[in-house]
Each structure stands twice: as C-alpha cells, then as structure tokens.
Design an enzyme around this catalytic site. Structure first.
Site, PDB file in Angstrom:
ATOM      1  N   HIS A  20       0.869  -1.202   0.000  1.00 43.18           N
ATOM      2  CA  HIS A  20       0.000   0.000   0.000  1.00 43.18           C
ATOM      3  C   HIS A  20       0.894   1.237   0.000  1.00 43.18           C
ATOM      4  O   HIS A  20       1.488   1.581   1.012  1.00 43.18           O
ATOM      5  CB  HIS A  20      -0.901   0.017   1.240  1.00 43.18           C
ATOM      6  CG  HIS A  20      -1.896   1.142   1.244  1.00 43.18           C
ATOM      7  ND1 HIS A  20      -3.243   0.945   1.447  1.00 43.18           N
ATOM      8  CD2 HIS A  20      -1.744   2.483   1.068  1.00 43.18           C
ATOM      9  CE1 HIS A  20      -3.870   2.107   1.400  1.00 43.18           C
ATOM     10  NE2 HIS A  20      -2.978   3.065   1.178  1.00 43.18           N
ATOM     11  N   HIS A  22       1.548   5.395  -1.704  1.00 42.08           N
ATOM     12  CA  HIS A  22       1.228   6.576  -2.524  1.00 42.08           C
ATOM     13  C   HIS A  22       2.545   7.189  -2.996  1.00 42.08           C
ATOM     14  O   HIS A  22       3.394   7.537  -2.155  1.00 42.08           O
ATOM     15  CB  HIS A  22       0.495   7.630  -1.698  1.00 42.08           C
ATOM     16  CG  HIS A  22      -0.800   7.140  -1.117  1.00 42.08           C
ATOM     17  ND1 HIS A  22      -2.026   7.349  -1.708  1.00 42.08           N
ATOM     18  CD2 HIS A  22      -1.054   6.426   0.021  1.00 42.08           C
ATOM     19  CE1 HIS A  22      -2.980   6.803  -0.971  1.00 42.08           C
ATOM     20  NE2 HIS A  22      -2.418   6.239   0.087  1.00 42.08           N
ATOM     21  N   LYS A 114      -9.284  -0.047  -5.981  1.00 42.44           N
ATOM     22  CA  LYS A 114      -9.340   0.585  -4.667  1.00 42.44           C
ATOM     23  C   LYS A 114     -10.686   1.233  -4.401  1.00 42.44           C
ATOM     24  O   LYS A 114     -11.169   2.029  -5.211  1.00 42.44           O
ATOM     25  CB  LYS A 114      -8.226   1.656  -4.588  1.00 42.44           C
ATOM     26  CG  LYS A 114      -8.155   2.414  -3.272  1.00 42.44           C
ATOM     27  CD  LYS A 114      -7.643   1.566  -2.132  1.00 42.44           C
ATOM     28  CE  LYS A 114      -7.849   2.232  -0.776  1.00 42.44           C
ATOM     29  NZ  LYS A 114      -6.743   3.088  -0.356  1.00 42.44           N
ATOM     30  N   HIS A 152     -10.524   1.162   1.674  1.00 40.29           N
ATOM     31  CA  HIS A 152     -10.358   2.163   2.738  1.00 40.29           C
ATOM     32  C   HIS A 152     -11.582   2.002   3.630  1.00 40.29           C
ATOM     33  O   HIS A 152     -12.676   2.441   3.287  1.00 40.29           O
ATOM     34  CB  HIS A 152     -10.262   3.583   2.155  1.00 40.29           C
ATOM     35  CG  HIS A 152     -10.022   4.616   3.221  1.00 40.29           C
ATOM     36  ND1 HIS A 152      -8.838   5.293   3.352  1.00 40.29           N
ATOM     37  CD2 HIS A 152     -10.809   5.039   4.236  1.00 40.29           C
ATOM     38  CE1 HIS A 152      -8.904   6.101   4.404  1.00 40.29           C
ATOM     39  NE2 HIS A 152     -10.100   5.972   4.954  1.00 40.29           N
ATOM     40  N   HIS A 190      -4.726  -0.576   5.751  1.00 39.71           N
ATOM     41  CA  HIS A 190      -4.316   0.202   6.932  1.00 39.71           C
ATOM     42  C   HIS A 190      -5.269   0.030   8.124  1.00 39.71           C
ATOM     43  O   HIS A 190      -5.916   0.971   8.557  1.00 39.71           O
ATOM     44  CB  HIS A 190      -4.112   1.682   6.614  1.00 39.71           C
ATOM     45  CG  HIS A 190      -5.138   2.312   5.704  1.00 39.71           C
ATOM     46  ND1 HIS A 190      -6.482   2.257   5.937  1.00 39.71           N
ATOM     47  CD2 HIS A 190      -4.992   3.021   4.561  1.00 39.71           C
ATOM     48  CE1 HIS A 190      -7.110   2.908   4.984  1.00 39.71           C
ATOM     49  NE2 HIS A 190      -6.226   3.372   4.132  1.00 39.71           N
ATOM     50  N   ASP A 263       1.372   2.699   3.514  1.00 41.11           N
ATOM     51  CA  ASP A 263       0.500   3.862   3.304  1.00 41.11           C
ATOM     52  C   ASP A 263       1.316   5.146   3.342  1.00 41.11           C
ATOM     53  O   ASP A 263       0.793   6.205   3.713  1.00 41.11           O
ATOM     54  CB  ASP A 263      -0.642   3.905   4.331  1.00 41.11           C
ATOM     55  CG  ASP A 263      -1.764   4.848   3.891  1.00 41.11           C
ATOM     56  OD1 ASP A 263      -1.801   5.227   2.711  1.00 41.11           O
ATOM     57  OD2 ASP A 263      -2.593   5.215   4.746  1.00 41.11           O
ATOM     58  N   HIS A 267       3.009  14.554   1.649  1.00 41.10           N
ATOM     59  CA  HIS A 267       2.450  15.904   1.536  1.00 41.10           C
ATOM     60  C   HIS A 267       3.553  16.849   1.978  1.00 41.10           C
ATOM     61  O   HIS A 267       4.200  16.611   3.010  1.00 41.10           O
ATOM     62  CB  HIS A 267       1.262  16.100   2.490  1.00 41.10           C
ATOM     63  CG  HIS A 267       0.054  15.279   2.136  1.00 41.10           C
ATOM     64  ND1 HIS A 267      -0.826  15.634   1.147  1.00 41.10           N
ATOM     65  CD2 HIS A 267      -0.407  14.119   2.654  1.00 41.10           C
ATOM     66  CE1 HIS A 267      -1.797  14.721   1.071  1.00 41.10           C
ATOM     67  NE2 HIS A 267      -1.563  13.780   1.973  1.00 41.10           N
TER      68      HIS A 267
HETATM   69  O1  DOR Z   1      -3.640   9.567   5.557  1.00 42.45           O
HETATM   70  C1  DOR Z   1      -3.956   9.257   4.435  1.00 42.45           C
HETATM   71  N1  DOR Z   1      -3.364   9.797   3.341  1.00 42.45           N
HETATM   72  N2  DOR Z   1      -4.940   8.382   4.277  1.00 42.45           N
HETATM   73  C2  DOR Z   1      -5.443   8.112   3.070  1.00 42.45           C
HETATM   74  O2  DOR Z   1      -6.347   7.325   3.003  1.00 42.45           O
HETATM   75  C3  DOR Z   1      -4.956   8.803   1.857  1.00 42.45           C
HETATM   76  C4  DOR Z   1      -3.596   9.287   2.046  1.00 42.45           C
HETATM   77  C5  DOR Z   1      -3.174  10.285   0.991  1.00 42.45           C
HETATM   78  O3  DOR Z   1      -3.358  10.009  -0.198  1.00 42.45           O
HETATM   79  O4  DOR Z   1      -2.623  11.330   1.341  1.00 42.45           O
HETATM   80 ZN    ZN Z   2      -3.418   5.086   1.470  1.00 43.25          ZN
END
Ligand code: DOR
Ligand code: ZN
Length: 362
Positions: A20, A22, A114, A152, A190, A263, A267
């Site tokens: 998992h 991103h 997803k 999710h 998660h 996960d 950011h």
């Molecule tokens: O904390 C998270 N960030 N949870 C999520 O489900 C998405 C992820 C994100 O894409 O930033």
């Molecule tokens: Zn995620």
C-alpha cells in the site's frame, strides 16, 4: 534469521514488498520513488491522483511515469536503478464497468481496485457513494476473475465519531459486502483498530489486511504530544493504545492474513502545517527500520520476514522476491526534513532515532 529473543547486529530478509503506497506524480514522484525502490521489490500503487487512475489505460501511463521517474531519480542520485515493479490499481467509482475490470486483469499489471468511500480521505471525492447499490456488477466481475478489492474501511457519515469510523464500517459495509460476494478477495487496508484485527482474524473467505508503521508504533497521544502534531495525522487516524497493541499482536502473530503496507503518503510540510492540514505520514524513506523497531519492541524480529516478504505475495498470488534486504542495528537519526521537489517534507518520527537502518537492496 534472528531468534525471538536474540539481539542480532543485522538481519537479512527476503526482499520485502509494500502492499500500500502513494507515490503521487511529477516532481513529488521523482523525489519519493527511490526511497521505496531501495527497500522494496514491488509496491501496490494507490490510484488517488488528481484526476484519479480510472482505467487500465490510465494505469499503463502512470506505471510508465513511475518507472521513468525511478530512472531519473537513480541517475540524479548517482546509483543504479533498482529493480522495482509498480503493481498498479484502479480507482473504483460508481461508474467503473465490468469490462474495465476484465481489461485490467488482462493487462497483467493491474493487481487491485481501490474503494474510497466518497469523502473519506485525500482525493476521495470521485469515490463510491453506495457500494452495494452502485457497484454490484463490477464487484461480481471482480469476484469472478479474482481481482482484489482494496478497501479504505471508514464510513463517512458525519454523525459517526471519527475514531469509530473503522469499527462502524465493518458492520455497515464490510460484513454485507462479503456476505453478498463471499469469494471476492478483499484487503482491509491500513487497519487501525482491535475490532478490525479481530474481524480479519476470524472472518471466512479470502481476506487480508495491511498494517502501517505509524499504527504499529504510535497511539493517538502522538497527535497531541506537547501541542498539535500534524505530521502524525493520517487517515484512518491513530487510535488509543489498546488498539495499537492489538495491531502489533496481529502483525507479529505469523497469521498470513496480515502483511506490510506503509500507506506512505507524501504531503509537503506546508500542506500539513496549516489550518486544514492534509492527512498522510511519509514513511517510505525509513519504512523497514520503522517496522523492525516495532517488531523488536515485542521480541518478534523473527516474524518480520514473513510479514514483509511472504504473506503479501501469497495473498496476491505472486512469486516471492528473489533478492534480499539487510537491516543493520545502528543508530538511525531521522532527519527533520527531506527534499520534496522544490519543497520539503517532514518524515514520520523526524527528530527521533531508530535502532535499525536498511542497506540498499542486494
Ligand atoms: O492519511 C492518508 N493519506 N490516508 C489516506 O487514506 C490517503 C492518504 C493520501 O493520499 O494522502
Ligand atoms: Zn493510502
């Protein structure tokens, strides 16, 4: 391999995978992808871009961008490009067709679809509004062809307390979904609660769950330690200590239903440190060191390899990786920030020191 109570100076694992992840796109992708590829052989790539990865065609193009970014990042770092396979996913909407599922399966590079309940988290506004009402035929196609649904698992009902949304999801969505589609492969992504761990342990049929480093290492106090701590804010949110302990027990139990999924969700610092900060913890850089720290805290380093390298491929029906990854017992100070494109990112546990460090994959 370490015994349960040994304190080895290093451990060598079959090369792990991240089930998992991103990685975003563009400059952010170029900044983060090497962090994962240095440790993991493969990663399930989340489709919540803006716009989302809706079709097999979108996934093919995104996969090519990830591999190109990895080559660029490795060149920039002056290292060889690590072998790394992005395992692509589609973003389920009310309109995803059964044909799209079959195309995805035929592609060979799409490994899951997803489910984001609309409004549950970052870039989930295109998500599903009513799973069993809108997606019946698509779910039936997924069940027929063995395409996993990656969930999710939080309700979005504003009347439900944020800390209860996973537990309520189990009764309102997960149980009816799996009753209607008992052969559908489901990953409860998660997991954050004892309720979730108990459900996954006891449920019938094909189900697995990923566990993040932050939910194994921290409870919700971390969000408020001496002030408001946005870099510990993710969704589903950190829960109380009893839940963390149940998750750690599940992760280290040897039960093949539980496997590694960071996960890691990058950011930039400014997007988290503001009046409405984004959800997501950046864990890719130190992922294996974080997991080793969690497993060692309960004397179960001997179970790390199965969790990180064996259970995931077994669930997804993929071969186990052939390479290895070595973790060394050394002081590993997490830097206060890392570059992220033209910006910076604060990794999870910034300023803390871990006892483990991973070496580049052999
Ligand atoms: O904390 C998270 N960030 N949870 C999520 O489900 C998405 C992820 C994100 O894409 O930033
Ligand atoms: Zn995620």
């Amino acid at each position: 391999m370490a015994g349960a109570s040994a304190r080895p100076a290093s451990i060598r694992l079959i090369r792990p995978d991240d089930w998992h992840l991103h990685v975003r796109d563009g400059a952010v992708l170029r900044s983060v992808v090497l962090d994962s590829a240095r440790q993991f052989g493969r990663a399930i790539i989340m489709p919540n871009l803006k716009p989302p990865v809706l079709t097999t065609q979108d996934a093919r193009a995104y996969r090519a961008r990830i591999l190109a970014a990895l080559r660029q990042a490795a060149e920039h770092a002056g290292t060889e490009t690590p072998a790394f396979e992005p395992l692509m996913t589609l973003y389920l909407t009310d309109h995803t067709s059964p044909d799209e599922i079959r195309r995805a399966l035929d592609s060979g590079f799409v490994h899951g679809v997803k489910l984001y309940p609309a409004g549950a988290t970052t870039h989930s506004d295109a998500g599903v509004t009513d799973l069993l009402g809108q997606c019946q035929q698509t779910l039936a196609a997924m069940q027929d062809c063995g395409m996993p649904l990656l969930v999710h698992g939080e309700v979005t009902d504003p009347a439900v307390d944020l800390f209860d949304r996973e537990a309520v999801f189990i009764e309102r969505v997960m149980v009816p979904l799996r009753r209607a589609f008992p052969e559908l492969k489901v990953v409860f992504e998660h997991l954050t609660t004892a309720d979730g761990a108990a459900y996954v342990t006891e449920a019938d049929g094909p189900i697995g769950a990923t566990l993040t480093p932050q939910h194994l290492l921290y409870n919700r106090n971390a969000l408020f330690q001496g002030g408001l701590r946005p870099h510990w804010y993710c969704l589903p949110i950190l829960k109380r200590e009893t839940h963390r302990q149940a998750l750690l027990k599940a992760a280290t139990s040897g039960n093949p239903r539980f496997f590694l999924g960071t996960d890691s969700a990058p950011h930039a610092r400014g997007a988290k440190e503001q009046d409405c900060g984004c959800a997501g913890c950046y864990t890719a850089r130190h992922a294996m060191a974080l997991y080793a720290t969690a497993f060692e805290s309960v004397g179960r380093l001997d179970r790390l390899e199965a969790f990180a390298s064996l259970h995931g491929p077994a669930f997804y029906g993929l071969p186990v990786n052939t390479g290895t990854l070595t973790l060394h017992r050394v002081e590993n100070a997490i830097p206060p920030e890392l570059p992220l494109g033209d910006d910076v990112i604060v990794p999870l546990a910034a300023g803390e020191s871990l006892r483990w460090m991973s070496q580049d994959t052999e």
